[in-house]
Design an enzyme around this catalytic site. Sequence first.
Site, PDB file in Angstrom:
ATOM      1  N   CYS A 256      45.055  90.333  55.714  1.00 31.59           N
ATOM      2  CA  CYS A 256      44.807  89.600  54.472  1.00 31.59           C
ATOM      3  C   CYS A 256      44.417  90.568  53.339  1.00 31.59           C
ATOM      4  CB  CYS A 256      43.685  88.579  54.694  1.00 31.59           C
ATOM      5  SG  CYS A 256      43.248  87.655  53.203  1.00 31.59           S
TER       6      CYS A 256
ATOM      7  N   GLY B 161      27.417  81.471  55.599  1.00 32.21           N
ATOM      8  CA  GLY B 161      28.374  82.272  54.858  1.00 32.21           C
ATOM      9  C   GLY B 161      29.219  81.365  53.990  1.00 32.21           C
TER      10      GLY B 161
ATOM     11  N   LYS C  46      28.153  87.866  51.308  1.00 33.00           N
ATOM     12  CA  LYS C  46      28.544  86.462  51.379  1.00 33.00           C
ATOM     13  C   LYS C  46      27.929  85.744  52.577  1.00 33.00           C
ATOM     14  CE  LYS C  46      32.907  88.021  49.574  1.00 33.00           C
ATOM     15  NZ  LYS C  46      34.297  88.252  49.925  1.00 33.00           N
TER      16      LYS C  46
ATOM     17  N   THR D 287      38.295  85.820  50.485  1.00 32.13           N
ATOM     18  CA  THR D 287      37.236  86.195  51.426  1.00 32.13           C
ATOM     19  C   THR D 287      37.594  85.749  52.830  1.00 32.13           C
ATOM     20  OG1 THR D 287      34.856  86.308  51.693  1.00 32.13           O
ATOM     21  CG2 THR D 287      35.783  84.129  51.374  1.00 32.13           C
TER      22      THR D 287
ATOM     23  N   THR E  72      40.726  90.458  52.014  1.00 28.94           N
ATOM     24  CA  THR E  72      39.663  90.715  52.989  1.00 28.94           C
ATOM     25  C   THR E  72      39.550  92.214  53.211  1.00 28.94           C
ATOM     26  OG1 THR E  72      40.168  88.626  54.091  1.00 28.94           O
ATOM     27  CG2 THR E  72      38.888  90.221  55.344  1.00 28.94           C
TER      28      THR E  72
ATOM     29  N   ALA F 237      41.138  91.837  58.213  1.00 25.78           N
ATOM     30  CA  ALA F 237      41.166  92.798  57.095  1.00 25.78           C
ATOM     31  C   ALA F 237      42.475  93.581  57.066  1.00 25.78           C
ATOM     32  CB  ALA F 237      39.973  93.742  57.188  1.00 25.78           C
TER      33      ALA F 237
ATOM     34  N   SER G  65      40.499  82.977  52.831  1.00 21.11           N
ATOM     35  CA  SER G  65      41.920  83.328  52.851  1.00 21.11           C
ATOM     36  C   SER G  65      42.327  84.026  54.139  1.00 21.11           C
ATOM     37  CB  SER G  65      42.265  84.213  51.659  1.00 21.11           C
ATOM     38  OG  SER G  65      41.486  85.392  51.695  1.00 21.11           O
TER      39      SER G  65
END
Length: 175
Positions: A161, A48, A36, A4, A164, A158, A127
């Site tokens: 990773c 979060g 989240k 995440t 993500t 995004a 992450s």
Amino acid sequence: MHATTILMVRKGGRVVIGGDGQVSLGQTIVKGNARKVRRLAKGAVIGGFAGATADAFTLFERLEAKLEQYPGQLTRACVELTKDWRTDRYLRRLEAMMLVADREVSLLLSGSGDVLEPESGVMAIGSGGNYALAAARALEDGDLDAEAIVRRAMGIAAEICVYTNGNLVIEALET
């Protein structure tokens, strides 16, 4: 903590927390629109989490109880939560990290007893957290507002990773 990315930015009279929606089980994406990031304390606090979902929900419930016990005192509630988290045999096994904020303070909470306030107005976990953090720090001196920085930095994370995605949940408070 992986799987995440959660990013918090405090700028221009607002604090914004954004999180992606991806839930991964090993190398498989099992859900793309998880929530989240949420509001606590009747909307006065946003938070979060990164880590195991059940663990995070347990921590959110415990934080909510601490906020009821210490209304309007986010730092005190977080310190009390992390003390329990480190000393309680059940809570000690929880694997998660949290970012929380109210109108005055932003904090990172961890199971190792950390209650950290960011040096600047930016903090990230998960992450993809370091990617989002670096992007947000690069953007924070520009003309973008807090929400735009979160959206742009989370988009960058995004792209880098694999844990993500770009399906964002964003919560904000006016400070």
